[in-house]
Scaffold this motif. Structure first.
Motif, short mmCIF file in Angstrom:
data_model
loop_
_atom_site.label_atom_id
_atom_site.label_comp_id
_atom_site.label_asym_id
_atom_site.label_seq_id
_atom_site.Cartn_x
_atom_site.Cartn_y
_atom_site.Cartn_z
N ASP A 71 3.38 -2.79 4.59
CA ASP A 71 2.28 -2.71 3.62
C ASP A 71 1.13 -1.85 4.12
OD1 ASP A 71 3.72 -4.33 1.96
OD2 ASP A 71 2.78 -6.18 2.66
N GLU A 72 0.78 -2.00 5.40
CA GLU A 72 -0.36 -1.28 5.96
C GLU A 72 0.11 -0.39 7.10
OE1 GLU A 72 -3.47 -1.13 5.11
OE2 GLU A 72 -3.40 -2.57 3.46
N THR B 295 2.43 11.69 4.27
CA THR B 295 3.66 12.21 3.67
C THR B 295 3.86 13.69 3.99
OG1 THR B 295 3.40 10.62 1.86
CG2 THR B 295 4.91 12.45 1.50
N CYS C 186 6.56 3.37 6.63
CA CYS C 186 6.65 3.36 5.16
C CYS C 186 7.20 2.04 4.64
CB CYS C 186 7.53 4.51 4.69
SG CYS C 186 6.93 6.14 5.19
N TRP C 187 7.90 1.27 5.49
CA TRP C 187 8.47 0.00 5.03
C TRP C 187 7.48 -1.16 5.16
CZ3 TRP C 187 9.63 2.71 9.37
CH2 TRP C 187 9.32 2.13 10.58
N MET D 152 0.85 -1.19 0.00
CA MET D 152 0.00 0.00 0.00
C MET D 152 0.88 1.24 0.00
SD MET D 152 -2.82 1.21 2.82
CE MET D 152 -3.67 2.78 2.64
N ARG D 153 0.55 2.21 -0.86
CA ARG D 153 1.30 3.45 -0.91
C ARG D 153 0.98 4.30 0.31
NH1 ARG D 153 0.54 6.37 -6.54
NH2 ARG D 153 1.99 7.76 -5.44
N THR D 154 2.00 5.07 0.76
CA THR D 154 1.79 5.94 1.91
C THR D 154 0.82 7.04 1.54
OG1 THR D 154 4.05 5.49 2.62
CG2 THR D 154 2.94 7.39 3.60
N PRO D 155 -0.24 7.25 2.34
CA PRO D 155 -1.21 8.31 2.01
C PRO D 155 -0.54 9.68 1.95
CG PRO D 155 -2.12 6.82 3.64
CD PRO D 155 -0.68 6.45 3.49
N VAL D 156 -1.14 10.58 1.20
CA VAL D 156 -0.58 11.93 1.01
C VAL D 156 -0.56 12.70 2.32
CG1 VAL D 156 -0.85 14.09 -0.26
CG2 VAL D 156 -1.37 11.92 -1.38
#
Length: 292
Positions: free
Chosen positions: A107-108, A8, A104-105, A1-5
């Protein structure tokens, strides 16, 4: 899963705010005092929360100046010391929680921990914004923040600017990370909707239970249970003869032609002129067509 904006942005704004607030707290640049009598024109005095520095022509800088006016005992300075140190500690705690929550490393990410770090960072921004604003409000008041009399002038220095920027970045970063609570709240509300209710709902309309008779089923369904066909109980017993209803009717006799009058009487069949019995049977009781 990408890190939410939102995570960030929070992870970018919060360290920047920490660095600016740290510089604001340690640097002696909250207020600039200049225009001293019997001093060179280019002499300036930088006052901070912990130290004073004397600078001349941007070449000679001497820190650790003595406090001749009781500046460090002023209430805005004492409050600013306590709140700025508390803000720095809260910022470090918030960044630690954010690094564990965002992950960030992985998945969730942990949305609850990330949202909690946002709340802590937002509080840290408020703790740094309050003393900076209060100090700026009494900057020119010589009774609250002591300073030499006129013609000496006081001005805002760079530390206050850094304090404002750092506080705003902490507020933005904390608010951005606090938005991480949204997916967690949405998931929790979805689970509550799917969960069964505590008890059966009572209908507002009174109902009456009516027991209707069971309809007759077909033999193939009526005597089928446990995966086997069972014969009906009537098959184990001999069928009883059906009782006859009504009364017997007399049968009519078979129809036959009879004649009560002897039509051959006096015909004289015994005479010789009479035809022989070869053509007409003499013992027949039925009339012949020729005789008729």
């Amino acid at each position: 899963m990408r890190t939410p904006v939102v995570m960030t942005l929070g992870m970018v704004f919060a360290p920047c705010g920490l660095l600016l607030n740290l510089t604001c707290t340690l640097a002696p640049g909250w207020r600039l005092v200049k225009g001293f009598l019997n001093q060179p024109v280019d002499v300036e005095l930088y006052q901070g929360l912990w130290d004073m520095c004397r600078e001349q022509s941007s070449r000679e800088r001497e820190c650790g100046q003595t406090d001749q006016w009781g500046y460090f005992e002023a209430q805005p300075v004492l409050v600013a010391r306590a709140l700025m140190v508390t803000s720095l500690a809260a910022t470090v705690l918030g960044l630690l929680l954010a690094s564990l929550g965002v992950r960030c490393w992985q998945d969730e990410p942990n949305f609850v921990l990330a949202g909690l770090s946002g709340v802590v960072l937002f509080v840290a921004g408020l703790l740094s914004l309050i003393p900076v604003s209060w100090y700026n409000h009494f900057l020119g008041d010589r009774d609250v923040l002591p300073a030499p009399a006129s013609p000496v002038t006081v001005q805002v220095s760079y530390s206050l600017v850094l304090g404002y920027l750092g506080s705003c970045l902490l507020l933005l970063g904390g608010f951005s990370l606090a938005l991480s609570f949204a997916p967690w709240c949405e998931e929790r509300c979805r689970r509550r909707r799917k969960a069964p209710s505590a008890g059966p709902r009572r209908s507002s309309v009174s109902t009456i239970q009516v027991e209707w008779p069971e309809p007759d089923l077909a033999p193939a369904i009526k005597y089928y249970s446990d995966g086997q066909h069972r014969p009906p109980p009537a098959q184990h017993q001999k069928p009883k003869p059906k009782p006859k209803v009504g009364f017997p009717m007399p049968r009519p006799r078979p129809k036959a032609y009879t004649n009560s009058v002897d039509v051959l009487d006096g015909e004289g069949w015994e005479s010789q002129d009479a035809p022989s019995c070869s053509t007409h049977p003499c013992d027949s009781s039925l009339p012949c067509d020729s005789d008729l």
